[in-house]
Structures are given as structure tokens and as C-alpha cells.
Design an enzyme around this catalytic site. Structure first.
Site, mmCIF file in Angstrom:
data_model
loop_
_atom_site.group_PDB
_atom_site.id
_atom_site.type_symbol
_atom_site.label_atom_id
_atom_site.label_comp_id
_atom_site.label_asym_id
_atom_site.label_seq_id
_atom_site.Cartn_x
_atom_site.Cartn_y
_atom_site.Cartn_z
ATOM 1 N N ASP A 9 10.771 83.732 82.043
ATOM 2 C CA ASP A 9 10.415 82.307 82.191
ATOM 3 C C ASP A 9 11.360 80.619 81.615
ATOM 4 O O ASP A 9 11.044 80.898 80.202
ATOM 5 C CB ASP A 9 9.148 82.958 81.048
ATOM 6 C CG ASP A 9 9.876 82.914 79.764
ATOM 7 O OD1 ASP A 9 10.443 84.270 79.920
ATOM 8 O OD2 ASP A 9 8.994 82.764 78.872
ATOM 9 N N ASP A 14 17.186 82.877 79.647
ATOM 10 C CA ASP A 14 16.543 83.012 81.181
ATOM 11 C C ASP A 14 17.331 82.908 81.711
ATOM 12 O O ASP A 14 18.289 82.900 82.864
ATOM 13 C CB ASP A 14 14.957 82.956 81.101
ATOM 14 C CG ASP A 14 14.222 83.266 80.072
ATOM 15 O OD1 ASP A 14 13.733 84.430 80.744
ATOM 16 O OD2 ASP A 14 13.907 82.210 79.532
ATOM 17 N N ASN A 38 7.919 80.762 77.344
ATOM 18 C CA ASN A 38 9.319 79.686 76.645
ATOM 19 C C ASN A 38 8.172 78.265 77.562
ATOM 20 O O ASN A 38 7.933 77.394 76.174
ATOM 21 C CB ASN A 38 10.363 79.674 77.890
ATOM 22 C CG ASN A 38 10.567 81.208 76.617
ATOM 23 O OD1 ASN A 38 10.935 81.785 75.906
ATOM 24 N ND2 ASN A 38 11.789 81.690 77.015
ATOM 25 N N THR A 123 12.142 89.134 81.408
ATOM 26 C CA THR A 123 12.963 88.355 79.681
ATOM 27 C C THR A 123 11.682 87.553 79.525
ATOM 28 O O THR A 123 12.072 86.683 78.759
ATOM 29 C CB THR A 123 13.692 87.571 80.754
ATOM 30 O OG1 THR A 123 13.618 87.246 81.387
ATOM 31 C CG2 THR A 123 15.627 89.070 81.221
ATOM 32 N N PHE A 164 7.918 87.430 70.555
ATOM 33 C CA PHE A 164 7.505 86.207 71.359
ATOM 34 C C PHE A 164 7.103 86.820 72.456
ATOM 35 O O PHE A 164 5.884 86.468 72.522
ATOM 36 C CB PHE A 164 8.808 84.509 71.784
ATOM 37 C CG PHE A 164 8.195 83.651 73.014
ATOM 38 C CD1 PHE A 164 7.272 82.996 71.868
ATOM 39 C CD2 PHE A 164 8.035 84.018 74.278
ATOM 40 C CE1 PHE A 164 6.247 81.931 72.819
ATOM 41 C CE2 PHE A 164 7.442 83.323 74.943
ATOM 42 C CZ PHE A 164 6.556 82.282 73.745
ATOM 43 N N ASN A 165 8.301 87.118 73.535
ATOM 44 C CA ASN A 165 7.248 87.908 74.730
ATOM 45 C C ASN A 165 6.055 88.985 74.773
ATOM 46 O O ASN A 165 5.305 89.047 75.457
ATOM 47 C CB ASN A 165 8.245 88.569 75.567
ATOM 48 C CG ASN A 165 9.662 86.785 75.422
ATOM 49 O OD1 ASN A 165 9.059 86.449 75.881
ATOM 50 N ND2 ASN A 165 11.166 88.032 76.257
ATOM 51 N N HIS A 238 19.095 86.636 74.356
ATOM 52 C CA HIS A 238 18.828 87.915 74.613
ATOM 53 C C HIS A 238 18.493 88.073 76.002
ATOM 54 O O HIS A 238 18.978 89.059 76.089
ATOM 55 C CB HIS A 238 17.220 87.447 74.093
ATOM 56 C CG HIS A 238 16.587 86.947 72.398
ATOM 57 N ND1 HIS A 238 17.228 87.273 71.505
ATOM 58 C CD2 HIS A 238 16.515 85.617 72.232
ATOM 59 C CE1 HIS A 238 16.835 86.990 70.527
ATOM 60 N NE2 HIS A 238 16.830 85.505 70.843
ATOM 61 N N ASP A 239 17.617 87.308 76.402
ATOM 62 C CA ASP A 239 18.121 88.111 78.030
ATOM 63 C C ASP A 239 18.681 88.281 78.783
ATOM 64 O O ASP A 239 17.791 88.866 79.483
ATOM 65 C CB ASP A 239 16.677 86.736 78.971
ATOM 66 C CG ASP A 239 15.569 86.238 78.087
ATOM 67 O OD1 ASP A 239 14.929 87.394 77.498
ATOM 68 O OD2 ASP A 239 15.307 85.005 78.306
#
Length: 309
Positions: A9, A14, A38, A123, A164-165, A238-239
């Protein structure tokens, strides 16, 4: 060579995950599928096309997926990623065409045609994958594994309890963790370790390519929002951690655990409840990341970015 689909996203991190997945010698990126997260799916899809246009990633199909969570109202992360979902850098208008197929249908098609050798790297929210599993359960034994960035054993980043995800679509996450295929979870406990420090960003800028400048611009905006919202002195990436784990599994220290997704808690909806010590007596359903080798992670990412001209 490991075959993967990247379900994402974009999103600043990402975007960097796409760059890593597309040029890592150990991976064969079969498709990029986009999902609302996102930002809206229209924006995340446009961002994937723009990143691939700038980077010259032209042979990977990009398919637009689900535009909302399974049952809940949509929530986006404009406070972190901006109104476009990719605020900050200057990106070209896309000159690539979307694949003429919905992302869920593409996932089903690729998995059914596979020999069980396809890993799904997720992700963003897990809406596309959960929808594919519900629509065509025959794909489950065809999934080599699902490697996802999401969740947390500890604190959340969207509520005190939830990342969040997972928070955005907890029902989808519940389906994925319950589906019976191998799942590896890289939560905030891991990804917060991979911070883009000034030294790291200096190494990226030294590459002096359009892609390296894009990554530094992404990190500049990400650094600002993470400082304003969370007080981080350097933004966590993160991703790309999920992609890096597939490239080199030795980067991640992990442990099998039972993971359940809270769907009804007044204060804890979206929490990934990780039974690290086995106190529930229930069988594990995921490998949960505990720590990542940060220096080797950055070496891997920067070496891959250096392959872009």
C-alpha cells in the site's frame, strides 16, 4: 531464486520495499498487488506505478486490489504518508499500464498455477490476501508462506495496543493467521530496530543515482512525520524488513508462537496477541520476529539500491 508477490500500500516504506524486491538477485518478483491502507487504493496504486516508472521496473505486472477493509470503515495514514500517500519526493507521471485483472484474481491465478513455490510478502493491510483465501480456498496449500509486516508483541502505533496494518482490517488479519499456511510476522518489535540514521542516509546519498535520491527524499519526509508524530530521531523502515527476510532468512531471529487477532476489545481491537511462552497451550500458527541484524539489513538494502543506474 525465490518467487514472490509483493502485496503493498505505497506508502514511503512500501516504495523502498518495491525497489528492494525488484532488484534483489535472490528474488523473482512475479507481481505487485496494491491495497487500500496508507492511502486509498487509487492513490497507493498510482504510487506503485510512479515508483516503478522512475526506477525502470517495467516487466512486473501491477494490479489494483481491494478498496476498503472487509467489514470496517476505511482508515488511512495521511499523518504519516501525506495526502498522496507518498508526499515529499518529486515523482514522474506513470508511463506504465495496470494489469487488466483485479489483484485478488491475480493472486489466485498465480497461486493456482504455482508448484507451491510462491511466497506472498504483505506490507499493507491483509484485505487482498484474506479475500483471495475466502474466494478460492484451494490456494492455501499452494502458498509457500506469507511473510507480513504488521502487528506487534508490544506497543501499537495506531492505538496503544494495535499496529496500523492489523488495526485497519483485523478481520482480514484473523483470516490470514487462521488459514493454516506458514506465516512469518515482522512486527513493530523488529521494524523499529531498523532506523534510517544519518549515517545510513549518507551511505544512500553517496550512490548518487535517481533511485538513491528518491529513497533519501522518501526518508526525509518519513523522518519529519515520525519525529512529529512519534518523537523518533530517525525513521524506522518497516516494510523492507519483510522483503529482506525473504532474501536472507538469517537476518531475522524469530520464534514460533500462537498469534490471535483481537476483534472485539474495547481498547485492544487489532492487537496481535502473541503467546510467547505457550501459556495458552494452543499450537503455534506463526513465526514471530524478535530481532533483526540491523547492520546486515542496511548492507543488503544499500547494495541492492546500488544496482540501479
Amino acid at each position: 531464486m525465490q518467487r514472490i508477490v509483493l502485496d503493498c500500500d505505497p506508502g514511503h516504506d512500501d516504495a523502498i520495499a518495491i525497489l528492494l524486491a525488484a532488484h534483489a538477485p535472490a528474488l523473482r518478483l512475479e507481481a505487485i498487488t496494491t491495497v487500500a491502507g496508507n492511502q486509498t487504493v487509487e492513490k497507493t496504486t498510482r504510487n506503485a506505478l510512479r515508483v516503478c516508472t522512475l526506477a525502470g521496473i517495467r516487466s512486473v505486472p501491477i494490479a489494483r486490489g481491494m478498496d476498503r477493509p472487509l467489514v470496517r470503515a476505511q482508515r488511512v495514514a495521511a499523518d504519516i504518508h501525506g495526502e498522496s500517500g507518498l508526499d515529499g519526493p518529486s515523482l514522474p507521471e506513470p508511463d506504465l499500464q495496470l494489469a487488466p485483472i483485479h489483484a485478488v484474481d491475480l493472486l489466485i491465478e498465480l497461486l493456482l498455477a504455482s508448484a507451491g513455490d510462491l511466497t506472498v510478502v504483505a506490507t499493507g493491510p491483509l484485505t487482498n490476501i484474506a479475500t483471495a483465501i475466502r474466494r478460492e480456498p484451494r490456494i492455501v496449500p499452494k502458498i509457500q508462506r506469507i511473510v507480513l509486516m504488521g502487528g506487534s508483541m508490544g506497543l501499537g502505533n495506531t492505538t496503544p495496543a494495535a499496529e496500523f496494518n492489523i488495526y485497519v482490517d483485523p478481520e482480514a488479519a484473523h483470516i490470514v493467521f487462521s488459514c493454516g499456511c506458514p506465516v512469518t510476522m515482522l512486527g513493530l518489535d523488529v521494524t523499529h530496530q531498523a532506523q534510517a540514521t544519518p549515517r545510513v542516509r549518507k551511505r544512500i546519498r553517496a550512490l548518487n543515482t535517481p533511485v538513491a535520491r528518491l529513497v533519501d527524499d522518501l526518508l526525509e519526509f518519513f523522518a519529519h512525520t515520525y519525529r512529529e508524530v512519534f518523537g523518533f530521531t530517525a525513521p524506522p523502515l518497516h516494510d523492507p524488513c519483510a522483503v529482506a527476510h525473504v532474501i536472507d532468512p538469517t537476518l531475522l531471529r524469530h520464534q514460533p508462537m500462537r498469534v490471535d487477532v483481537e476483534l472485539r476489545g474495547e481498547w485492544t481491537t487489532g492487537r496481535t496477541v502473541c503467546d510467547r511462552y505457550g501459556v495458552s497451550g494452543r499450537p503455534s500458527n506463526a513465526e514471530v520476529g524478535l530481532a533483526i541484524d540491523v547492520p546486515r539489513f542496511w548492507d543488503l538494502l544499500i547494495a541492492t539500491l546500488a544496482t540501479y543506474q
